[in-house]
Design an enzyme around this catalytic site. Structure first.
Site, mmCIF file in Angstrom:
data_model
loop_
_atom_site.group_PDB
_atom_site.id
_atom_site.type_symbol
_atom_site.label_atom_id
_atom_site.label_comp_id
_atom_site.label_asym_id
_atom_site.label_seq_id
_atom_site.Cartn_x
_atom_site.Cartn_y
_atom_site.Cartn_z
ATOM 1 N N HIS A 248 0.820 -1.221 0.000
ATOM 2 C CA HIS A 248 0.000 0.000 0.000
ATOM 3 C C HIS A 248 0.855 1.272 0.000
ATOM 4 O O HIS A 248 0.514 2.260 0.652
ATOM 5 C CB HIS A 248 -0.984 -0.007 1.171
ATOM 6 C CG HIS A 248 -1.613 -1.349 1.382
ATOM 7 N ND1 HIS A 248 -2.491 -1.895 0.478
ATOM 8 C CD2 HIS A 248 -1.440 -2.284 2.349
ATOM 9 C CE1 HIS A 248 -2.850 -3.106 0.897
ATOM 10 N NE2 HIS A 248 -2.223 -3.365 2.022
ATOM 11 N N CYS A 249 1.971 1.205 -0.692
ATOM 12 C CA CYS A 249 2.859 2.373 -0.850
ATOM 13 C C CYS A 249 3.470 2.855 0.456
ATOM 14 O O CYS A 249 4.034 3.941 0.514
ATOM 15 C CB CYS A 249 2.147 3.541 -1.527
ATOM 16 S SG CYS A 249 1.822 3.256 -3.243
#
Ligand SMILES: Cc1ncc(COP(=O)(O)O)c(C=O)c1O
Length: 397
Positions: A352-353
């Site tokens: 999720h970055c």
């Protein structure tokens, strides 16, 4: 709530990837196609009726955004292409000039890449230090840990209001009050908060706020920078061209406009900005408090159902947002997401970055279920049924 306004929901999709981007209500497409079909023209450039209308609709969105977050004035609102663009413009347009070698910026290990990498780049460029506020056992930011992390060299705290992986809501108002008492500025990344709760920048006191339209039913390619009044004259552009200059001549003499035009060089995403205004009006009609409460209600229901399955590990049971992060025992998160997709359920697997969060969670990848107002308990039941399927592993193989 309001699921009838979304064609994609009507087509049978169950969409739980709202942290990445949200679905779009019909009103967005209508506003955008109205612009393209009936008054497509450049904003701020023409003296003819359709261009005046485009400019006025564009500026109207600025007023709507200012009202949404209770900014004192619309000139404190600049449009960008998204949160990533906004943070970069603040880091390189303001902090590059404000900070000096040895100054420290405080982040957390659960920040999104867009609130980490610009700081790393600035550190390489001017010699500032990037440090981290420790997270507690629930992966949350506490005032105690904020105070512990601050040193005499701390000059900025740059934090997401709500983390996109663990969904914890940070005490931004308290952090800002304390930071300001020590002469420290605060950049608040509102990408995961502005779409889901009522935000008041004057109450929060933050120096900068950033967010993206596409995470709140709006178009992709539109974002916002809010700048506190005190800094309006000190932010510099990092992109130069038409729209942001008042005058220039062949000797290189140039005069730039002030905020908000200063940060909007070139033709902006006019259709998107106009559409965003209509979408905010749509969200306001539903009510952000109602949206927030609905999400919390769904979250509680989802957690209670997930806890009945001993194969599911929940990483953020105690967070206060519509983001729920899980893993299924012995199933790779990506495989789980692909399996759920076969049931027309969209979730997000991966880091999720927030790639440095793995140090805290002790796990690199998770499956994220992120909720929005149009989700329902019936959809959650379908997700839970799919997860409780006794043949789940067989179906994944
Ligand atoms: C907390 C947070 N910050 C920043 C971003 C980046 O937003 P964008 O991709 O719209 O620029 C995201 C996107 O997921 C996010 O969740």
């Amino acid at each position: 709530m309001n699921s009838e306004d979304f064609d994609m929901i009507q087509s049978g999709i169950i969409y739980f990837d709202n942290g990445a981007t949200t679905l779009k209500p019909r009103v967005l497409g209508e506003a955008i196609s109205d612009y393209y079909n009936h008054y497509s023209s450049n904003a701020h450039r023409g003296d003819y009726e359709i261009s005046i209308k485009a400019s006025s609709e564009y500026e109207n969105t600025r007023d709507i955004v200012a009202e949404l977050i209770n900014s004192k004035s619309s000139k404190q609102i600049s449009f960008t292409s998204g949160t990533t663009d906004s943070i970069n413009k603040i880091v390189f347009g303001f902090f590059r000039h404000y900070l000096k070698k040895g100054d420290e910026v405080l982040l957390t290990k659960s920040e999104h890449a867009s609130n980490v990498l610009p700081w790393f780049e600035l550190a390489d460029e001017i010699g500032i230090k990037v440090k981290y506020i420790e997270l507690d056992s629930n992966h949350k930011v506490t005032m105690e840990n904020v105070k512990k992390a601050i040193t005499a060299n701390t000059k900025v705290i740059s934090l997401a209001h709500v983390s996109n992986v663990v969904g914890d809501v940070r005490p931004i108002k308290e952090i800002t009050e304390y930071a300001h008492s020590k002469g420290i500025l605060v950049l608040c990344d509102g990408a995961q908060s502005v779409p889901h709760m009522k935000i008041d920048v004057q109450d929060l006191g933050v120096d900068f706020l950033t967010f993206s339209a596409h995470k709140m039913c709006g178009p992709t390619g539109v974002g916002v920078i809010y700048v506190k009044e005190d800094h309006l004259d000190n932010i510099k552009p990092i992109i130069f061209g038409g729209g942001m200059n008042a005058e220039f001549d062949n000797t290189g003499t140039r005069i730039y406009k002030s905020m908000p035009d200063l940060l909007e060089a070139g033709t902006p995403n006019i259709a998107g900005v106009i559409g965003f205004g209509y979408v905010i009006k749509y969200l306001n009609k539903i009510g952000l408090d109602k949206i927030h409460n609905h999400e919390l209600d769904l979250r509680e229901y989802l957690i209670s159902k997930l806890k009945e399955n001993p194969n599911i590990e929940i990483y953020n049971e105690n967070s206060e947002s519509g983001i729920v992060t899980i893993n299924y025992k012995d199933i790779f998160p990506q495989d789980l997401s692909i399996y759920l997709d076969k049931h027309h359920i969209c979730t997000r697997a991966g880091s999720h970055c927030a790639k440095i969060l793995k140090d805290e969670l002790k796990i690199k990848n998770t499956c994220r279920i992120s909720l929005y107002f149009y989700n329902t308990k019936e959809e959650i039941d379908k997700l839970v049924d799919a997860l409780n399927n006794p043949n789940i592993k067989m179906e994944i193989i």
